[in-house]
Design a protein around this motif. Structure first.
Motif, PDB file in Angstrom:
ATOM      1  N   LEU A  51       0.842  -1.188   0.000  1.00  0.00           N
ATOM      2  CA  LEU A  51       0.000   0.000   0.000  1.00  0.00           C
ATOM      3  C   LEU A  51       0.882   1.244   0.000  1.00  0.00           C
ATOM      4  CD1 LEU A  51      -2.652  -1.110   2.625  1.00  0.00           C
ATOM      5  CD2 LEU A  51      -2.877  -1.077   0.141  1.00  0.00           C
ATOM      6  N   PHE A  57     -11.491   8.090   1.950  1.00  0.00           N
ATOM      7  CA  PHE A  57     -11.545   6.893   2.798  1.00  0.00           C
ATOM      8  C   PHE A  57     -12.487   7.133   3.984  1.00  0.00           C
ATOM      9  CE2 PHE A  57      -9.685   4.065   6.061  1.00  0.00           C
ATOM     10  CZ  PHE A  57      -9.690   2.865   5.367  1.00  0.00           C
ATOM     11  N   GLN A  59     -10.418   0.687   1.258  1.00  0.00           N
ATOM     12  CA  GLN A  59      -8.965   0.702   1.089  1.00  0.00           C
ATOM     13  C   GLN A  59      -8.591   0.527  -0.384  1.00  0.00           C
ATOM     14  OE1 GLN A  59      -6.443  -1.854   3.696  1.00  0.00           O
ATOM     15  NE2 GLN A  59      -5.874  -2.798   1.756  1.00  0.00           N
TER      16      GLN A  59
END
Length: 132
Positions: free
Chosen positions: A47, A57, A90
């Protein structure tokens, strides 16, 4: 240990019994151990939090009606529901970057800023003396 080595398919070849060693009731075993296959470094995806959109998010997770989503569920089932929403958000908000093999990693202390300074230090300055 020998039983394990002999039962693993593709690990040994040409197994031969060579008779006993002296007066012992144990027998000698001769075999060829095959070379291990070279490890292939897989390209890992990590990530990339530096390019993440944490505002989106937060919004995505804030839009979920948690009371309704978790109503009447046990702890394990609630965790799975939460985890599903979290992973979905995510995936949308945090891009991934490829991480290369173990040999090309630089130490954590060698961040971009330090590498830029080192690069600048190594460059010859214009008009500087050559006799240094």
């Amino acid at each position: 240990m020998l039983d394990l080595a002999l039962t693993m398919e593709g690990l040994v070849r040409n197994v031969k019994l060579k008779g006993s060693l002296g007066c012992s009731d144990h027998e000698m075993v001769e075999f060829k151990i095959l070379r291990a296959v070279r490890r292939v470094h897989s390209k890992l995806a990590a990530l990339d939090f530096r390019r993440a959109d944490f505002g989106l998010f937060r919004d995505l997770l804030g839009r979920v009606h948690w009371d309704k989503a978790l109503e009447g569920r046990e702890a394990q089932e609630s965790w799975l529901v939460f985890k599903g929403h979290l992973l979905q958000a995510q995936e949308q908000c945090i891009p991934t970057k490829r991480k290369s093999g173990k040999n090309t990693r630089r130490p954590a202390r060698m961040n971009k800023e330090l590498l830029d300074k080192l690069r600048h230090k190594r460059k010859p300055t214009e008009g500087g003396s050559k006799g240094r």
